[in-house]
Scaffold this active site. Structure first.
Site, mmCIF file in Angstrom:
data_model
loop_
_atom_site.group_PDB
_atom_site.id
_atom_site.type_symbol
_atom_site.label_atom_id
_atom_site.label_comp_id
_atom_site.label_asym_id
_atom_site.label_seq_id
_atom_site.Cartn_x
_atom_site.Cartn_y
_atom_site.Cartn_z
ATOM 1 N NE ARG A 45 -29.514 38.236 -4.660
ATOM 2 C CZ ARG A 45 -30.809 37.855 -3.854
ATOM 3 N NH1 ARG A 45 -31.036 39.204 -3.897
ATOM 4 N NH2 ARG A 45 -30.901 36.605 -3.683
ATOM 5 N N GLY A 46 -28.859 42.634 -4.541
ATOM 6 C CA GLY A 46 -28.858 43.570 -3.577
ATOM 7 C C GLY A 46 -27.419 43.255 -2.352
ATOM 8 C CG ASP A 48 -24.268 38.802 -3.022
ATOM 9 O OD1 ASP A 48 -24.004 38.633 -1.853
ATOM 10 O OD2 ASP A 48 -23.779 38.444 -3.779
ATOM 11 C CB THR A 49 -23.403 45.207 -4.653
ATOM 12 O OG1 THR A 49 -23.552 44.925 -5.233
ATOM 13 C CG2 THR A 49 -22.071 43.898 -4.534
ATOM 14 N NE ARG A 50 -30.921 46.599 -2.432
ATOM 15 C CZ ARG A 50 -31.483 46.809 -3.624
ATOM 16 N NH1 ARG A 50 -31.956 48.427 -4.398
ATOM 17 N NH2 ARG A 50 -31.684 45.864 -4.319
ATOM 18 N N GLY A 78 -44.444 41.833 -8.370
ATOM 19 C CA GLY A 78 -45.440 41.951 -9.406
ATOM 20 C C GLY A 78 -45.059 41.864 -10.568
ATOM 21 C CD GLU A 112 -31.906 43.461 -13.144
ATOM 22 O OE1 GLU A 112 -33.064 43.886 -12.248
ATOM 23 O OE2 GLU A 112 -30.796 43.627 -12.373
#
Length: 250
Positions: A45-46, A48-50, A78, A112
């Site tokens: 999850r970007g 949170d942890t990116r 898209g 995913e």
């Protein structure tokens, strides 16, 4: 004018079509940078942890010579992106799932996850990592993780089959061998993850933590040197004046 032997060797290398040097095989021990095949797919999850944990993990994996896919698009829009993600999962040997408190708030993350767990049935390796969330919360959808999932469930109330698929995937992933951060240092935690991945994928790592990488020349994969040669060739031989200067200086 005398030529340095090393210069001549590098010159002849620059004339070789690079397509002939790019491995055309999916063998992980001999993989060129031009191929779209990965050893690890990172699901996270970007928000949170990116910018910290996942970024550090990604860099440690790549420095260890393990080709890793990471989606860098903050907002996914898209069908093309969705197909790209699906293709990357299918072409990856393993996946690391970084579960965090808001992972379940994203239908992209859950889709995913469903694809990853489906691939597991055909030998795809799955490594769940629990960052700031308990495995039981993930498996049973409780706590903040469960609250976020409940909000998403309302949005997809007319697609309950899809929602149930997410539930099954979460429960299955939570029951796989667990890697939980808890109160450990992130650097040590990442080191243990990279070592485990390398062991499972039969990669050789130096006896040093990821922070001590990059690897020595003897341990670097062939793709590393091919990449360096491409960069060197592009910066030197594609500019005639710079090339002549290089020759004259030797």
């Amino acid at each position: 004018m005398a030529f340095n032997p090393v210069t001549l060797i590098l010159f002849f290398l620059s004339l070789i079509p690079w397509a002939t040097l790019t491995p055309r095989t999916c063998d992980p021990s001999f993989r060129g940078p031009g191929l779209t095949t990965y050893d690890v797919f990172l699901s996270f999850r970007g928000g949170d942890t990116r910018q910290h944990f996942t970024d550090h993990l990604y860099k440690a994996l790549t420095r260890a010579g393990i080709p890793t896919f990471r989606d860098d698009d903050e907002i996914r829009i898209g069908e093309n992106i969705e197909l790209e993600i699906q293709k990357a999962i299918q072409e990856s040997k393993s996946s690391i799932i970084v579960f965090s408190k808001n992972y379940s708030s994203s239908r992209w993350c859950l889709d995913e996850l469903s694809m990853i767990m489906e691939r597991r049935t055909v030998g795809h390796l799955v490594f769940p990592v629990f960052y700031d969330v308990d495995p039981s919360e993930v498996g049973n959808q409780t706590g903040q993780f469960g609250e976020e999932f409940a909000k998403l469930e309302i949005r997809f109330k007319y697609q309950m089959e899809r929602v149930e698929g997410w539930r099954r995937a979460l429960k299955e992933a939570a029951n796989i061998e667990r890697r939980v951060l808890e109160d450990r240092y992130e650097s040590k935690f990442i080191e243990s993850i990279v070592k485990e991945i390398a062991d499972k994928l039969n990669f050789s790592l130096p006896h040093a933590p990821p922070s001590s990488l990059p690897l020595s020349a003897a341990l670097r994969p062939p793709s590393y040197f091919l990449g360096l040669l491409r960069e060197w060739r592009g910066s030197v031989f594609q500019t005639p004046s710079l090339f002549l200067f290089f020759l004259s200086s030797h």
